[in-house]
Design a protein around this motif. Structure first.
Motif, PDB file in Angstrom:
ATOM      1  N   ARG A 325     -70.183   2.240  -1.921  1.00  0.00           N
ATOM      2  CA  ARG A 325     -68.986   2.802  -2.552  1.00  0.00           C
ATOM      3  C   ARG A 325     -67.772   1.922  -2.270  1.00  0.00           C
ATOM      4  N   THR A 326     -67.667   1.455  -1.040  1.00  0.00           N
ATOM      5  CA  THR A 326     -66.562   0.556  -0.702  1.00  0.00           C
ATOM      6  C   THR A 326     -66.648  -0.725  -1.510  1.00  0.00           C
ATOM      7  N   LYS A 327     -67.837  -1.262  -1.656  1.00  0.00           N
ATOM      8  CA  LYS A 327     -68.018  -2.496  -2.414  1.00  0.00           C
ATOM      9  C   LYS A 327     -67.716  -2.289  -3.897  1.00  0.00           C
ATOM     10  N   LEU A 328     -68.057  -1.131  -4.433  1.00  0.00           N
ATOM     11  CA  LEU A 328     -67.752  -0.850  -5.837  1.00  0.00           C
ATOM     12  C   LEU A 328     -66.246  -0.799  -6.053  1.00  0.00           C
ATOM     13  N   VAL A 329     -65.531  -0.169  -5.125  1.00  0.00           N
ATOM     14  CA  VAL A 329     -64.069  -0.126  -5.232  1.00  0.00           C
ATOM     15  C   VAL A 329     -63.503  -1.539  -5.270  1.00  0.00           C
ATOM     16  N   ASP A 330     -63.986  -2.413  -4.374  1.00  0.00           N
ATOM     17  CA  ASP A 330     -63.495  -3.797  -4.341  1.00  0.00           C
ATOM     18  C   ASP A 330     -63.842  -4.534  -5.631  1.00  0.00           C
ATOM     19  N   GLU A 331     -65.027  -4.296  -6.149  1.00  0.00           N
ATOM     20  CA  GLU A 331     -65.447  -4.955  -7.387  1.00  0.00           C
ATOM     21  C   GLU A 331     -64.551  -4.544  -8.561  1.00  0.00           C
ATOM     22  N   LEU A 332     -64.255  -3.280  -8.646  1.00  0.00           N
ATOM     23  CA  LEU A 332     -63.416  -2.801  -9.748  1.00  0.00           C
ATOM     24  C   LEU A 332     -61.978  -3.289  -9.598  1.00  0.00           C
ATOM     25  N   LEU A 333     -61.470  -3.328  -8.362  1.00  0.00           N
ATOM     26  CA  LEU A 333     -60.101  -3.807  -8.146  1.00  0.00           C
ATOM     27  C   LEU A 333     -59.944  -5.264  -8.554  1.00  0.00           C
ATOM     28  N   ALA A 334     -61.012  -6.030  -8.481  1.00  0.00           N
ATOM     29  CA  ALA A 334     -60.953  -7.453  -8.825  1.00  0.00           C
ATOM     30  C   ALA A 334     -61.231  -7.716 -10.293  1.00  0.00           C
ATOM     31  N   SER A 335     -61.507  -6.695 -11.065  1.00  0.00           N
ATOM     32  CA  SER A 335     -61.938  -6.879 -12.451  1.00  0.00           C
ATOM     33  C   SER A 335     -60.765  -7.029 -13.411  1.00  0.00           C
ATOM     34  N   ASP A 336     -61.041  -7.654 -14.563  1.00  0.00           N
ATOM     35  CA  ASP A 336     -60.044  -7.742 -15.628  1.00  0.00           C
ATOM     36  C   ASP A 336     -59.720  -6.363 -16.188  1.00  0.00           C
ATOM     37  N   GLU A 337     -60.722  -5.485 -16.152  1.00  0.00           N
ATOM     38  CA  GLU A 337     -60.490  -4.123 -16.661  1.00  0.00           C
ATOM     39  C   GLU A 337     -59.453  -3.390 -15.814  1.00  0.00           C
ATOM     40  N   PHE A 338     -59.449  -3.655 -14.503  1.00  0.00           N
ATOM     41  CA  PHE A 338     -58.411  -3.056 -13.658  1.00  0.00           C
ATOM     42  C   PHE A 338     -57.037  -3.547 -14.083  1.00  0.00           C
ATOM     43  N   THR A 339     -56.902  -4.835 -14.312  1.00  0.00           N
ATOM     44  CA  THR A 339     -55.611  -5.386 -14.733  1.00  0.00           C
ATOM     45  C   THR A 339     -55.140  -4.737 -16.025  1.00  0.00           C
ATOM     46  N   SER A 340     -56.040  -4.606 -16.994  1.00  0.00           N
ATOM     47  CA  SER A 340     -55.653  -4.013 -18.279  1.00  0.00           C
ATOM     48  C   SER A 340     -55.227  -2.562 -18.115  1.00  0.00           C
ATOM     49  N   TYR A 341     -56.029  -1.798 -17.374  1.00  0.00           N
ATOM     50  CA  TYR A 341     -55.732  -0.370 -17.278  1.00  0.00           C
ATOM     51  C   TYR A 341     -54.492  -0.099 -16.447  1.00  0.00           C
ATOM     52  N   TRP A 342     -54.326  -0.801 -15.325  1.00  0.00           N
ATOM     53  CA  TRP A 342     -53.153  -0.527 -14.495  1.00  0.00           C
ATOM     54  C   TRP A 342     -51.888  -1.142 -15.077  1.00  0.00           C
ATOM     55  N   THR A 343     -52.017  -2.131 -15.944  1.00  0.00           N
ATOM     56  CA  THR A 343     -50.861  -2.555 -16.733  1.00  0.00           C
ATOM     57  C   THR A 343     -50.428  -1.413 -17.643  1.00  0.00           C
ATOM     58  N   HIS A 344     -51.405  -0.763 -18.257  1.00  0.00           N
ATOM     59  CA  HIS A 344     -51.111   0.401 -19.111  1.00  0.00           C
ATOM     60  C   HIS A 344     -50.495   1.539 -18.294  1.00  0.00           C
ATOM     61  N   LEU A 345     -51.063   1.820 -17.111  1.00  0.00           N
ATOM     62  CA  LEU A 345     -50.535   2.901 -16.278  1.00  0.00           C
ATOM     63  C   LEU A 345     -49.105   2.617 -15.842  1.00  0.00           C
ATOM     64  N   LEU A 346     -48.849   1.393 -15.382  1.00  0.00           N
ATOM     65  CA  LEU A 346     -47.500   1.062 -14.932  1.00  0.00           C
ATOM     66  C   LEU A 346     -46.528   1.055 -16.102  1.00  0.00           C
ATOM     67  N   ALA A 347     -46.971   0.603 -17.263  1.00  0.00           N
ATOM     68  CA  ALA A 347     -46.103   0.646 -18.440  1.00  0.00           C
ATOM     69  C   ALA A 347     -45.733   2.086 -18.774  1.00  0.00           C
TER      70      ALA A 347
END
Length: 750
Positions: A325-347
């Motif tokens: 579970r910890t490794k999955l969190v790290d994998e998702l945090l490093a993904s391009d999908e995280f950048t796209s979604y959290w750009t949307h959230l912060l916007a």
């Protein structure tokens, strides 16, 4: 909960010395006569009276015992005179207006002592003053008899002493004991002690004079004397007000007096300690950890805004690594999908919008924010850029924020809510009734931004002014609650330095609170942009530690998100234990968060295999111009351009949205699309069992239970020997997918 206007005026029996009613014209006539002769006859006479011992009240007043700001105003507040439902309303009552809850004693003094040539006061015979005759019942009064005999005597003493605003002392702080109380059961009562500490070094017990307002009368009651009665289990709060200070008192009572048991899995990091301590105090047993399939779906939606693929779910569920579970969190945090979604959230949190029709400026801001998220930029640096950036907004995206606002006042409200987490706008027309903010703070912060020219090229002209509504003069630039910036060359720079300083009590709390709400479904302070003493966090220690951790991590989002996602509280099942009390704020189980309009629309596209079309963009979370989403996803309640949105707002999706999901084209058109996933599977002659299983894995990240699978097969495949059986089976399979996409398990992240 009592209305904002405070408690309803209490009817009291009038004191005998005020019991003889007067006709209104007598009071008015005598007041005018007395005011006319006061400077020539009564003032000297009053001095003579003092010399010959003419009454203890007058002697006490001459010694300066009664102070308008700290003695008279609290009495009016206690009686409800300056509540929003009475003279504290914007228009006042009966031509008499006071500041709301006594927030502006200077205004109150002018209204009482000087308005209408001082006709509200009778210096020779204070009991005949309109200020006393009405609230004591001697004259007709819409609020009834609301002033106690003791309060009336103090006000009479002040009037007899000359009705001056001497400002003998200032209230430095208000100390309430206890601030929190842990009851062992209900009903339980306990007394409060309220002590005022003044600038002259004196203290006074003001328990009987303070004003108490419960935030939930059914759960917690506070009488006029400060006796608190806890009536329901849970955590409850009341506000305590005296003069211009307001604080809170909290009480908890366990739901289960028998105690609780916490399994070892209830703690994974320091975040769990204050949460578990609160659960123990409330007698709540935490739910166990969620299943692996539930976790991978939850964390994928929270970190990337996308459903996990069935392949990812299968790999994760079968993985025996204890740290997966910890490794999955790290994998998702490093993904391009995280950048796209959290750009949307912060916007969304930054209320990004297209300035007028300038799409290039909106795109430049989106590019800037996306680059900041991708590079894990510090939040303090992002905040400084928002405050200080200037230049061509087609090239400098951060400067676009200044074009969101028509006036400097609008920008001041935005900066305070988004970057400080406080609603400074309440101090526009009057001092904030529930917080420390004054009109000086509001208009002073507006003056910080008044010099900006807000065209395609943003620049600080150094010109312009904000008119202070109370003084009519130009407001001075000011850091809210701190100091005026009278000698500053660039007040924006000083404001930015103050805002992001480590000792600032608002900045780190505001952002860490927003991240917590996004991941956990409810803010520690709710709403997240309304941080104040009278809206205390559910877990104060946790919010402080989150803010400290955020600051210690250089204000970077990923470490904060990682810490929260690795806590036991985040991993809990969304299914409460059987018989557990309803818990919507203490995190004994995971809260089922409704998917936002954008994430839900994208999820429907992923499951059906029919992508959306948002002005050339296939995914809703990648749309820059939010007016497009406002139009195409209107029925799902998207966050509108320029508006503040929260998880609470999404959870209040109304019946129109539900009807649209059931009957509108968003789902039905995609289900019936001949090129969609369902019809492709039908064309491949897939069995009903295979179709049901595939869509369960796609939509819910789990296979159907045996009962679910059997039920769907019976419902879809029955009566196949009838004429038109194939058409009937196709329609039933479409109905199955329609039901799946409308179920609660799909439209939430749990």
């Amino acid at each position: 909960m009592m209305p904002l206007g405070g408690p309803k005026p209490m009817r009291r029996r009038a004191s005998p010395i005020y019991s003889q009613p007067l006709r209104g014209n007598e009071v008015i006539r005598s007041s005018i006569i007395m005011m006319a002769i006061y400077p020539f006859v009564l003032r000297p006479l009053r001095c003579v009276c003092v010399l010959i011992g003419c009454g203890s009240l007058l002697a006490a007043a001459s010694d300066g015992a009664v102070d308008f700001d700290t003695d008279i105003v609290p009495l009016l507040s206690k009686a409800g005179c300056n509540a929003a439902s009475c003279h504290g309303s914007t228009a006042g009552q009966g031509g008499f207006r006071l500041s709301l809850f006594g927030g502006d004693p200077e205004f109150d003094y002018r209204s009482i002592a000087h308005e209408f040539a001082g006709r509200r006061l009778n210096h020779v015979n204070p009991p005949q003053s309109l200020l006393l005759a009405k609230p004591t019942g001697r004259l007709e009064h819409g609020g009834g008899e609301v002033l106690s005999a003791d309060a009336a005597r103090v006000i009479a003493e002040w009037i007899e002493a000359g009705a001056k605003r001497s400002q003998l002392r200032k209230l430095d702080r208000l100390v309430v004991t206890p601030t929190t109380f842990a009851a062992k059961g209900v009903p339980t009562s306990f007394p409060l002690e309220v002590v005022a500490h003044f600038s002259d070094g004196t203290t006074r017990d003001v328990t009987d004079t303070a004003l108490y307002v419960s935030q939930n009368d059914a759960a917690l009651d506070v009488d006029l004397s400060g006796l608190v009665t806890v009536k329901l289990a849970g955590q409850h709060t009341a506000t305590v007000r005296f003069a211009d200070r307001v604080t809170t008192v909290g009480a908890t009572s366990p739901f289960s007096p028998a105690g609780v048991s916490h399994p070892k899995s209830a703690r994974q990091n320091w975040i769990d300690d204050p949460i578990n301590a609160k659960l123990v105090a409330l007698g709540l047993t935490p739910a166990g950890a969620c299943r692996d399939a539930e976790f991978v779906r939850r964390v994928s939606l929270d970190l990337t805004g996308r459903l996990p693929s069935p392949e990812r779910v299968a790999r994760f569920v079968t993985n025996v690594d204890q740290s997966k579970r910890t490794k999955l969190v790290d994998e998702l945090l490093a993904s391009d999908e995280f950048t796209s979604y959290w750009t949307h959230l912060l916007a969304t949190q930054l209320r990004v919008q297209k300035p007028a029709t300038d799409a290039r400026a909106a795109e430049a801001m989106d590019d800037w924010l996306r680059a900041e998220v991708a590079g894990d930029a510090r939040w303090d640096e992002i905040a400084r850029s928002l405050i200080l950036s200037e230049g061509d907004t087609h090239a400098n995206g951060a400067a676009t924020v200044h074009r969101f606002f028509a006036t400097a006042r609008d920008e001041a409200e935005y900066m305070s809510e988004v970057l400080m987490g406080v609603r400074l706008r309440c101090a526009n027309c009057h001092n904030h009734p529930l917080d420390r903010w004054t009109q000086d703070d509001y208009h002073g912060l507006a003056a910080v931004f008044v010099g900006l020219e807000r065209g395609q090229v943003v620049r600080d002209t150094g010109r312009g002014e904000i008119t202070h509504p109370r003084t009519g003069a130009a407001a001075l630039a000011r850091i809210p609650g701190e100091r005026f910036l009278t000698e500053s060359n660039d007040p924006r720079d000083e404001f930015a330095d103050w805002l992001v300083a480590p000792e600032n009590p608002y900045f780190a709390h505001a952002m860490s609170g927003r991240v917590w709400e996004s991941l956990m479904g409810r803010g520690l302070v709710s709403p997240v942009d309304d941080v104040r003493a009278t809206n205390p966090p559910s877990h104060p220690e946790l919010l402080d530690r989150l803010a400290d951790s955020f600051a210690a991590g250089d204000y970077k989002l990923r470490p904060l998100i990682r810490e929260i996602c690795n806590s036991a509280a985040y991993h809990r099942s969304s299914t409460p234990l059987e018989g557990a009390p309803n818990d919507d704020r203490f995190y004994s189980h995971a809260l089922a968060k409704p998917l936002s309009a954008e994430v839900l629309a994208d999820a429907i596209g992923d499951v059906t295999g029919v992508t959306g079309d948002y002005a050339g963009v296939s995914r809703a979370i990648d749309v820059v111009d939010r007016t497009v989403l406002a139009r195409q996803l209107a029925a799902l309640g998207p966050c509108l351009p320029g508006e503040a949105c929260s998880v609470d707002a999404v959870s209040q999706r109304g019946i129109a949205s539900q009807l649209h999901l059931m009957n509108g084209g968003l789902i039905n058109a995609k289900i019936g699309d001949s090129n969609g996933r369902l019809h492709l599977l039908i064309d491949l002659d897939q069995s009903t069992a295979d179709i049901v299983t595939e869509f369960y894995l796609l939509a819910l990240s789990r296979p159907p239970t045996d009962a679910e699978l059997t039920g769907w097969i019976e419902a879809i495949d029955s009566q196949d020997d009838l004429q038109g059986a194939r058409r009937t089976r196709v329609a039933r399979r479409e109905d199955f997918l329609w039901a799946l996409l409308n179920c609660h398990e799909f439209t939430t992240n749990n």
